[in-house]
Scaffold this motif. Structure first.
Motif, mmCIF file in Angstrom:
data_model
loop_
_atom_site.group_PDB
_atom_site.id
_atom_site.type_symbol
_atom_site.label_atom_id
_atom_site.label_comp_id
_atom_site.label_asym_id
_atom_site.label_seq_id
_atom_site.Cartn_x
_atom_site.Cartn_y
_atom_site.Cartn_z
ATOM 1 N N PHE A 175 21.812 -1.073 -1.930
ATOM 2 C CA PHE A 175 21.298 -1.629 -0.446
ATOM 3 C C PHE A 175 19.605 -1.617 -0.604
ATOM 4 O O PHE A 175 19.085 -0.595 -0.510
ATOM 5 N N ASN A 176 19.022 -2.667 -1.029
ATOM 6 C CA ASN A 176 17.629 -2.631 -1.419
ATOM 7 C C ASN A 176 17.098 -2.881 0.179
ATOM 8 O O ASN A 176 17.124 -3.882 0.653
ATOM 9 N N ILE A 177 16.107 -2.018 0.466
ATOM 10 C CA ILE A 177 15.165 -2.176 1.640
ATOM 11 C C ILE A 177 13.793 -2.358 1.177
ATOM 12 O O ILE A 177 13.073 -1.881 0.665
ATOM 13 N N TYR A 178 13.342 -3.887 1.685
ATOM 14 C CA TYR A 178 11.967 -4.053 1.457
ATOM 15 C C TYR A 178 10.986 -3.742 2.603
ATOM 16 O O TYR A 178 11.338 -3.757 3.633
ATOM 17 N N GLY A 179 9.795 -3.482 2.265
ATOM 18 C CA GLY A 179 8.786 -3.029 3.287
ATOM 19 C C GLY A 179 7.594 -2.240 2.569
ATOM 20 O O GLY A 179 7.271 -2.337 1.434
ATOM 21 N N PRO A 180 6.733 -1.937 3.743
ATOM 22 C CA PRO A 180 5.436 -1.181 3.209
ATOM 23 C C PRO A 180 5.478 -0.059 2.530
ATOM 24 O O PRO A 180 5.016 1.057 3.254
ATOM 25 N N TRP A 181 6.572 0.274 1.410
ATOM 26 C CA TRP A 181 6.775 1.612 0.805
ATOM 27 C C TRP A 181 5.457 1.912 -0.011
ATOM 28 O O TRP A 181 4.707 0.991 -0.503
ATOM 29 N N GLN A 182 4.981 3.006 -0.285
ATOM 30 C CA GLN A 182 3.905 3.511 -0.795
ATOM 31 C C GLN A 182 4.170 3.112 -2.642
ATOM 32 O O GLN A 182 5.134 4.040 -2.913
ATOM 33 N N GLY A 183 3.387 2.285 -3.072
ATOM 34 C CA GLY A 183 3.682 2.252 -4.547
ATOM 35 C C GLY A 183 4.808 1.180 -5.104
ATOM 36 O O GLY A 183 5.030 1.008 -6.236
ATOM 37 N N THR A 184 5.306 0.934 -4.051
ATOM 38 C CA THR A 184 6.575 0.148 -4.379
ATOM 39 C C THR A 184 6.841 -1.041 -3.380
ATOM 40 O O THR A 184 6.528 -0.615 -2.062
ATOM 41 N N GLY A 185 7.384 -2.140 -3.520
ATOM 42 C CA GLY A 185 7.780 -3.053 -2.256
ATOM 43 C C GLY A 185 9.330 -3.005 -1.809
ATOM 44 O O GLY A 185 9.587 -3.612 -0.802
ATOM 45 N N VAL A 186 9.996 -2.205 -2.561
ATOM 46 C CA VAL A 186 11.585 -2.209 -2.383
ATOM 47 C C VAL A 186 11.904 -0.730 -2.715
ATOM 48 O O VAL A 186 11.693 -0.142 -3.859
#
Length: 450
Positions: free
Chosen positions: A319-330
């Motif tokens: 289940f891919n969660i996209y968002g403002p993650w540090q160092g990655t977009g997903v």
């Protein structure tokens, strides 16, 4: 005109009830074994033997072509029992009663042998609500805290359908599956930590404040999707009927969440942090195939057998969660679901001209693999039951009315990982991730032949 108004009000009521019903109903993954109480009583084995608009539009729309004009309304109470170990001992879910509505109809259309039907259904769902206080202890919680795990997935589906009786042996049909899904998820650990705050008129005060970590997408979000079901029925002779359906994947718009800071793990186990902002994930519904055979050894006795394949791997392996993650977009959350095989068996006997009794059994392979990683990842997705029995009956009351009841019991299943695998084990080697699920449902359906 009066019948049209009554049907319109019933559809509106079904949509409203579905929208506000709870979301912890599941048997085959998070899909009900059958829609309507006839299908439940038959153990879901209706692809070759649909008997009302509810069982036909969802399981095999070709069956609509063989029905008289009619409508049916079903109300089902679903009662699951769920337990888990998040790292502080086993705990039960705090929510365990849900309502599942459904309404369906069929009527002639467009010429001889062609009918239009469909319905509005609560077709599937899943959910838990765990909350566990953690007392103050020297193992990382000097001031105490609490763990919280929550999930809610609800599917509401409309299935406008068309079917045609090609000849005395063959009927075909198709349904356009239009659906809305609601999703929300949370798995957080909160610890109380010492802090110094300024109070007006007092000055500095030493106290403790809650500090949370984990994934918190608990604000409900809605998404909308579409798919297609095609089906066929072939009457070999008066004794044997064959049925087949294919349901395409249902492709949904993304679920979106406005959320605060997040924390999760990447597939290699390394932690990752997320800033406040918008997060999103797409939860599609799987394609599936069903084949069945219905046999009448005598005119009063029906035996139906069905096999299903459900493609969960393509929708819930990650289940891919996209968002403002540090160092990655997903961040791909590895749920690891695998494809599921299901076997349904149902039988019905006409006791007399007004009473039918039925019973069923369903077995499904477990979509959650028996590994510590999968068990821990699916603490809030415990769709693990494999065996269920059902019973039902129909009374024909006269003047076109009939009443159908059904009961289902899914036997308890428990999965336990290795010691230390619980989501919040915090180094305690004795805390193993676990999930337990059992289910009961009770349903009543009213039908009317026009």
């Amino acid at each position: 005109m009066k019948k049209t108004k009554i049907l319109g009000c019933a559809v509106a009521a079904a949509i409203a009830a579905a929208a506000f019903s709870g979301s912890a109903f599941a048997t085959n993954g998070y899909q009900l074994i059958g829609i309507g109480q006839y299908a439940v009583g038959m153990g879901g084995a209706v692809v070759a033997a649909p008997d009302d608009p509810l069982s036909a539009a969802i399981s095999n729309p070709a069956g609509l072509a063989l029905m008289h004009p009619q409508a049916a309304f079903s109300a089902q109470v679903f009662n699951p029992t769920r337990k888990t170990n998040m790292g502080f001992g086993e705990i039960g879910s705090h929510s365990n009663v849900y309502g599942i509505p459904a309404i369906g109809w069929v009527a002639p259309a467009f010429g001889d042998g062609i009918v239009f039907g469909g319905g509005v259904y609560g077709t599937s769902g899943l959910g838990v609500n765990y909350l566990q206080n953690v007392p103050a202890n020297p193992r990382g919680f000097p001031y105490g805290g609490y763990a919280q795990a929550y999930s809610s997935i609800t599917f509401i589906q409309m299935a406008p359908s068309i079917a045609m009786k090609v000849n005395d042996h063959l009927a075909v049909g198709a349904s356009l599956n239009i659906a809305a899904e609601q999703g929300s998820f949370q798995q957080t650990l909160t610890q109380f930590a010492p802090a110094t705050v300024i109070q007006p008129g007092v000055g500095q005060v030493n106290t403790v404040v809650p500090v949370s970590s984990g994934l918190n997408l608990s604000t409900p979000s809605w998404a909308y999707g579409v798919g297609l079901t095609i089906g066929a029925l072939y009457k070999v002779n008066d004794m044997v009927t064959l049925g087949a359906t294919y349901k395409s994947p249902m492709i949904f718009t993304p679920l979106t969440f406005q959320a605060g800071t997040q924390s999760a793990q990447l597939p290699d186990g390394s932690p990752v942090q997320g800033a406040s902002g918008q997060y999103s994930g797409r939860l599609n519904y799987p394609q599936q195939i069903a084949l069945g055979i219905a046999i009448r050894p005598i005119s009063r006795w029906l035996v139906s057998i069905e096999g299903q394949w459900i493609n969960w791997h393509n929708t819930l392996n990650n289940f891919n969660i996209y968002g403002p993650w540090q160092g990655t977009g997903v961040v791909p959350l590895g749920l690891h679901w695998q494809n599921q095989w299901v076997a349904n068996f149902g039988t019905q006997y006409d006791v007399n001209n007004w009473l039918q009794v039925r019973a069923g059994y369903t077995w499904g392979s477990n979509p959650v693999p028996n590994t510590s990683a999968a068990i821990a990842a699916n603490t809030i997705f415990p769709a693990i039951v494999q065996n269920a029995i059902t019973f039902g009956a129909t009374q024909k009351l006269g003047m076109g009315w009939k009443l159908t009841e059904a009961y289902m019991h899914a036997f308890s299943n428990t999965m336990t990982g290795a010691p230390g695998s619980a989501p919040f084990a915090l180094g305690d080697p004795q805390q193993a991730a676990s999930s337990t699920l059992a289910e009961n449902s009770y349903g009543l359906q009213v039908g009317y032949d026009f």
